[in-house]
Each structure stands twice: as C-alpha cells, then as structure tokens.
Design an enzyme around this catalytic site. Structure first.
Site, short mmCIF file in Angstrom:
data_model
loop_
_atom_site.label_atom_id
_atom_site.label_comp_id
_atom_site.label_asym_id
_atom_site.label_seq_id
_atom_site.Cartn_x
_atom_site.Cartn_y
_atom_site.Cartn_z
N ASP A 8 -1.07 -4.56 -27.45
CA ASP A 8 -2.28 -5.06 -26.82
C ASP A 8 -2.30 -4.80 -25.31
OD1 ASP A 8 -0.15 -6.81 -26.53
OD2 ASP A 8 -1.31 -8.62 -26.91
N HIS A 9 -1.13 -4.65 -24.72
CA HIS A 9 -1.06 -4.39 -23.28
C HIS A 9 0.37 -4.03 -22.91
CE1 HIS A 9 0.91 -8.29 -22.94
NE2 HIS A 9 -0.08 -8.82 -23.62
N HIS B 298 7.94 -11.60 -20.24
CA HIS B 298 7.52 -12.57 -19.22
C HIS B 298 8.73 -13.26 -18.58
CE1 HIS B 298 3.19 -12.43 -19.37
NE2 HIS B 298 3.14 -12.69 -20.67
N ASP C 170 3.12 -7.28 -29.33
CA ASP C 170 2.52 -7.92 -28.16
C ASP C 170 3.30 -7.56 -26.90
OD1 ASP C 170 1.49 -9.82 -26.22
OD2 ASP C 170 0.68 -10.92 -27.92
N SER D 226 -3.69 -11.21 -23.71
CA SER D 226 -3.66 -10.89 -25.14
C SER D 226 -4.94 -11.23 -25.88
CB SER D 226 -2.48 -11.62 -25.81
OG SER D 226 -1.26 -11.16 -25.32
N PHE E 24 7.25 -22.18 -39.74
CA PHE E 24 8.70 -22.32 -39.73
C PHE E 24 9.25 -23.03 -38.50
CE2 PHE E 24 7.50 -18.50 -42.12
CZ PHE E 24 7.96 -18.87 -43.37
#
Length: 483
Positions: free
Chosen positions: A355-356, A313, A46, A90, A262
């Site tokens: 995805d990007h 991010h 991702d 996403s 988890f």
C-alpha cells in the site's frame, strides 16, 4: 458446465473488397474454461516498499536468491499518493485498490469529498465515538462487495487487528480508520451497524487479531455498547477460533463460515510468534482457501501481511524482514494450494502488492553478505568494504549499519564518534532500532512516497504492467475477475 462467451467477428479484406461481418453477438460455447478467474487472492504487504523487499530477499535467501514474490511473471510499479497527501497512510491506499477512488488520508472506502474527522471519546475514555456526520461523503463499492453481488465467497485474513485500516477497507465504509468498534459491527450479519452491501450472509472468513473490538468493556474489551460480537457471529453459524489449538481443530473443507480472533490487539510479530498460540499467516491463508473453495462460483480473498508496517514504524528491521518472509511464505503456500485444483491457474488470479513505502534504506558500498544465519548477520550487519572486507567508517570514525532509516527514533545527537564500538552483535539483535537521519518520536518512523511493486500470476495477470496508479489496480482486478 462452464461456458465461454466469445464475440465472433470476421473481417475479409481484398484489393477491391472490404467486407466486415459485424454486429457480433455473444455466443456461449459449452465445455470451455471461463475467460475470467473464479478465484482472486489479493495479497497486501503493508508498508512493503521495494527496499524492504530487497532487504528481505538478502535476509532470507541471499543477494542472488529469489523470494516467491520475485518469481511472479507479471510486474508493475504503483503510484500511492492519496487525495490530500503526497505520502499516503494505509486507509486511502488500500481503499484505492479496493474501490478505484482517491480519498483523503485516514478515510475508509468513501468518496473523495469525505473528510476524516477524529472520533470522540466514549464513557470509558476510548476514542471510538463516530463523529463523521450524515453529510460527509458516501460509501464506494469495494471489490469484495462486488464479489458478494456476483455470488462469490469472500474472506479477509490479516496479522493486524481485523478492524485495522487495510482489512477494514475491504468490507466497511467510514470517515476515519480509528472507528474500530463500528468497523467490527459492520462485519456482523444482521446486527446494528452491519454493512448490508455484504449481503445476507456476510464475510465467509474473517481472521486476525482485534478481539477487543468484538468484546464488551465489562469483559475486557473496548465496546461501550455491551454487545458481544463474537457471540453474535457464533449465532450466525460462524465456527470460532481464539487460539492455534482451536484453529487447528477446524476442518476448513467442512466449515461454511470461519471467524478467528487470536489476540486482543494485533497478532505477534512472526519473530516473536508462539506457534502453539497463534497460527502463521500461511496457515490462515490456506485454511481460508479451504473454506472459500466450497463455493462453486469462486471466491475473493484478501490477505494482509500487516505487521511489516509496524516493525518499520519501530525501525526494528529484523522484525520487518521476518514478517516480510512470513508474508512471502503465505504467497508460496497459496499458489501451491491453488495449483492443486487449477494447475495452470486458468481460473485463478493472484495479485501481490504493497500500500505504501517506508523510509528504510540500504547504506554504503557493502560487500555481499549472503543470507542471515547463525554466525552471519547478513544484511543486518555493518557495512564492510567489498574489496578488503574491512569495516567501513563514517567521517567521525564510526561503523554504520547496512540498513538505516530516513526517519526514526535512534539518531545520534552530535558526533558519531561515540558509536565507534558499534558492531554486528548490536545491529543484528531482534530488538535493535536502526539509526535514522531525522529523529522522530519512538514508533513514529514515517511512510515513504516512493512507488511500490506489484506482481501478478494467473488468469488476467498480463494486464498488470507499466507504471500505474493505485486506483487503476481496482479496474484491472475488476475486469479480470468479471466483477
């Protein structure tokens, strides 16, 4: 016995004669390996843009080294724009891979006309109420659902919440990615809100974080309906693990269904992960393969290195690079395990992509650094002249780091001369936020719109080549896998 369907056609050409024997029917030949892979493993990093991949390579093995991703024999570039945006999020990008359909940002595996409508607020103050409406688009079949139709085992493994956008796009259909209570319910066989396209048995493996969306509010979760989805899935004969100890105690080769949750929210960054509490992505991947391999027809497994995106991010590059390495280790482990029973990968297709992109960049004419190690920050250091080795300075007389971001929270307000003391102890720290050109709120560095890498190996991998749209990846996997 496996069967190979071959279309027998004969064409004879001569000076005066052109004879074509057509009308070729499918003929089954016993004892020949099937044309299509029984097993498909779809790896999704991702936010793993190509600059992040490059930086992770230098971080882990140096400029002239190779990650496992670098060794995949078939490669392509993938366009990632969504139906309504030049830069995707996403949800529609993973949905495009899974369904072959362009959709709007924030939409999960729905038709292109679906509008993303923000969730409403429930009685506990959480924005989790479905406001999609009954006439707002329709669901589009996913690769995982097609695999279920064919009788294959199916699994989803991630380091994010299992209800997050990427994993959700494989097994659910909603107008907005934030409907994580509903997404969780879609995975519970026979329960209210279950996605019936997953058949009567549902997913065979589901592992990652996100326990809060399976747990009632009164028990510390975010479900306002009082349902305990973990208990419901246990009642459907899922073995359950909530920590590494319970995970390690489960023998995947003797387990029919496995649920692993988890953490309450996302799993830890690999740089921060306590192996006594949380399994690695590689360990989750190989155990999932053990469970899924019990199905003689094969399996479809999606594995997401999801926290690469989150670290980017945050503009904490070290965390992003370490999570990229953990993702690469999972790929390496999966290929090695697949080769045990399928040495030449004649019945296994492995696809690796992202995805990007993000806005991470490599600055300056930096000298080669080699891999990051004790005493050597590597690519996490500051730019040094490739001839003299001296620290390079900007026009304000201040050093600058090799890694930077286009957008991010750490931008010097005014002249950078105040950064004259910037050094590699600072830039290589675990929690250092690299500098950005455009200042945005903390944690709000943006995605980028650049094409991403795709690598493939195994049966049918030769069809992945050139520059392709993300929707085309769906068709290539579908065809290669015979779904």
């Amino acid at each position: 016995m496996t069967m190979k369907h071959t279309s027998l056609c004969v064409a004879v050409f001569g000076a005066a004669l052109s004879l074509t024997v057509a009308g070729c029917s499918n003929i089954s030949t016993p004892g020949v390996v099937a044309d299509t892979p029984q097993n498909v493993i779809f790896f999704l990093g991702d936010g793993m843009g190509m600059t992040t991949m490059t930086a992770a390579r230098i971080y882990a093995v140096g400029e002239d080294g190779d990650l496992t991703m670098d060794t995949l024999p078939e490669t392509a570039f993938v366009k990632t724009f969504s139906n309504d945006a030049q830069v995707t999020d996403s949800a529609p990008s993973m949905s495009a891979y899974m369904t072959g359909v362009k959709m709007n940002n924030e939409v999960i595996s729905m038709t292109s006309d679906t509008q993303a409508i923000d969730p409403g607020t429930d009685a506990n103050g959480n924005k989790l109420v479905n406001n999609c409406g009954s006439k707002n688009g329709s669901s589009t079949p996913t690769l995982l659902e097609l695999a279920k139709v064919k009788g294959l085992a199916t699994g989803v493994v991630t380091t994010t919440r299992v209800t997050h956008a990427t994993p959700a796009a494989t097994y659910s259909h909603f107008c907005h990615r934030d409907l994580e209570n509903d997404i969780a319910a879609a995975a519970v066989p026979g329960g209210n809100g279950y996605n019936s396209a997953l058949g009567s048995t549902g997913l065979d493996v589901l592992m990652g974080g996100g326990r809060q969306f399976f747990t009632p509010f009164q028990n510390g979760g975010k479900r306002s309906d009082g349902r305990d989805l973990i208990a419901e899935m246990k009642a459907k004969n899922y073995a359950y693990a909530s920590n590494a100890t319970e995970f390690n105690a489960i023998d995947g080769t003797k387990t029919d269904r496995l649920l692993g949750l988890f953490t309450s929210s996302h799993m830890s960054y690999d740089l921060d992960r306590d192996p006594a509490k949380e399994p690695s992505l590689a360990d989750m991947t190989t155990k999932a393969m053990d469970v899924l391999s019990k199905n003689s027809k094969g399996y479809f497994l999606m594995v997401e290195g999801g926290r690469i995106d989150h670290a980017l991010h945050e503009t904490t590059a070290k965390k992003a690079l370490q999570d990229t390495l953990a993702f690469d280790n999972a790929i390496k482990a999966a290929i090695a395990k697949a080769r045990i029973s399928d040495p030449d990968l004649k019945n296994t297709l492995i696809v690796v992509t992202a995805d990007h992109d993000h806005t991470l960049v490599l600055n300056g004419y930096a000298k080669r650094t080699g891999k990051t190690a004790a005493g050597n920050p590597g690519v996490l250091g500051v730019v040094k002249n490739y001839v003299t080795g001296a620290v390079e300075k900007d026009l304000d007389g201040a050093p600058y780091s090799i890694i930077g971001f286009g957008t991010g929270e750490n931008r010097t307000q005014g002249n950078r001369s105040s950064m004259a003391s910037l050094d590699e102890n600072t830039t290589s720290a675990n929690t250092y936020h690299q500098e950005a050109v455009v200042r945005v709120a903390a944690g709000s560095e943006t995605h980028g719109g650049t094409d991403v890498f795709l690598g493939a190996i195994g049966k049918g991998s030769e069809t992945f080549l050139g520059t392709i749209d993300n929707t085309q990846v769906f068709g290539l996997v579908k065809t290669a896998a015979g779904l």
